[in-house]
Design an enzyme around this catalytic site. Sequence first.
Site, short mmCIF file in Angstrom:
data_model
loop_
_atom_site.label_atom_id
_atom_site.label_comp_id
_atom_site.label_asym_id
_atom_site.label_seq_id
_atom_site.Cartn_x
_atom_site.Cartn_y
_atom_site.Cartn_z
N SER A 238 25.63 44.10 -5.58
CA SER A 238 25.77 44.43 -4.95
C SER A 238 27.60 45.39 -5.25
O SER A 238 27.66 44.46 -6.10
CB SER A 238 25.90 44.41 -3.21
OG SER A 238 26.49 43.34 -2.89
N LYS A 239 28.02 46.04 -4.24
CA LYS A 239 29.51 46.12 -4.53
C LYS A 239 30.06 44.91 -4.42
O LYS A 239 31.42 44.53 -4.78
CB LYS A 239 29.79 46.55 -3.38
CG LYS A 239 29.48 48.32 -3.68
CD LYS A 239 30.54 49.60 -2.34
CE LYS A 239 29.94 50.81 -2.90
NZ LYS A 239 29.45 51.97 -1.84
N ARG A 240 29.85 43.28 -3.44
CA ARG A 240 29.96 42.39 -3.12
C ARG A 240 30.62 41.94 -4.77
O ARG A 240 31.53 41.03 -4.65
CB ARG A 240 29.99 41.20 -2.71
CG ARG A 240 29.85 41.75 -1.30
CD ARG A 240 29.04 39.89 -0.49
NE ARG A 240 27.46 40.32 -1.08
CZ ARG A 240 27.17 39.84 -1.42
NH1 ARG A 240 27.61 38.08 -1.90
NH2 ARG A 240 25.46 39.56 -1.63
#
Length: 453
Positions: A238-240
């Site tokens: 994910s963006k994390r």
Amino acid sequence: MTIRTRFAPSPTGFLHVGGARTALFSYLFAKKNKGVFILRIEDTDLERSTPEAVQAILDGMNWLGLKEDEGPFYQTKRFDRYKAVIQDWLAKGTAYRCTCSKERLEKLREEQMANKEKPRYDGRCRELNLSETSEPFVVRFKNPAQGEVIVHDAVHGDVIFQNSELDDLIIARSDGTPTYNFTVVVDDADMKVTHVIRGDDHLNNTPRQINMLEAMGANIPVYAHVPMILGDDGKKLSKRHGAVSVMQYRDEGFLPEALLNYLVRLGWSHGDQEIFSMQEMIQEFSLDHLSKSAAAFNTEKLLWLNQHYIKTLPADYVAKALGWQFDALGIDTSKGPTLTDVVTAQAERCKTLKEMAEKSQIFYEENFTPGPVANLDEKAKAALEDLKAQLMQCQEWTVEKLYDIFHAIIESHQLKFPQLGKPLREILVAGASPLPINWIMKLLGKEKTLARL
Ligand code: GLU
């Protein structure tokens, strides 16, 4: 039989690395078999699909060089076709109108949950043969009630689903718009798709799709459901985890060759080979060596591959991508070294082109202030004067020639390398580049080198 594969993204965001990998696998499989690679934009979810996301997907595919043979097709342009199939199915009894209210379905669901049953439509309207009325209705596919569906999956082997587990899927909403699993089926049938390679989050949709493909009289494609990509911490990517959009990798200074090579190895292998040109990928790719387990993203390995391609692809090709980075930094490279020379000088030292542009800004600096040159002794001063005089005479501004001049001066003035190298580096780039002195002079060019001296 011509092999036909498709990449069918929903334009609800950018092209992410997971999508890019299934696109790549579909592309490779088509190319390897001299088949056809189709691009289909699944934009029927009008609320979540945006024109910007469509463009982002096209840009991503274009940057990666995954050119479709047919398409891009847009599902929103095919509504008439979906409607025609629905009408045909209603006429044949393959589908039926259902007027069950939201309240009834909600109650049914609650009861099933309370009885610890899997929530599913109970088929109340299935045999009622309702004709069009003023009452709102959805259209449901009459899923076979008995028997099983076997998905022959190239990754997971045979996966068996009981029809009794599959309820009658809504294929048209009450506003008449077709639903996702249905449009996929019509398109895969019409586009004569022979191999569906996609994320394994779709595996549970497949038995329903197979039943509907059968209802259409279409051939059932071979399926390959590839496991998802995890972040380096083992969690869903994910963006994390930093960059997940393909274009963000371009922005971060990666070459498409590196990202493609990296992605092909995420869930596919060919012995222990790590480096693959596009030609090799096409030659070696097969569905037999797809892995069942999720692959974890490893940024270090991607960086390693990127540097490999920075070093080994022709410098003038890499230079084009580097130019993009300088543009992004707002640096005019027209008055300064050629980008090809910068690539040649810096390839060994940079893992990304963004890093390369940042480390090379100094060579384009117009208003440069030399670093402090403290306590320069007479010997070094004399050597610098001599160097300047010789550089003025130098006609051939090459790294070889500049190396020779510099080293001849050290020798004739009986200096150790740092005695001349250190102050010279301050004068020329104020310590802002660790490149060898001859390369620094080469990149600065004769005029700037002499001006700074
Ligand atoms: N549109 C679907 C998605 O983006 C893929 C559908 C498919 O490959 O069958 O997840």
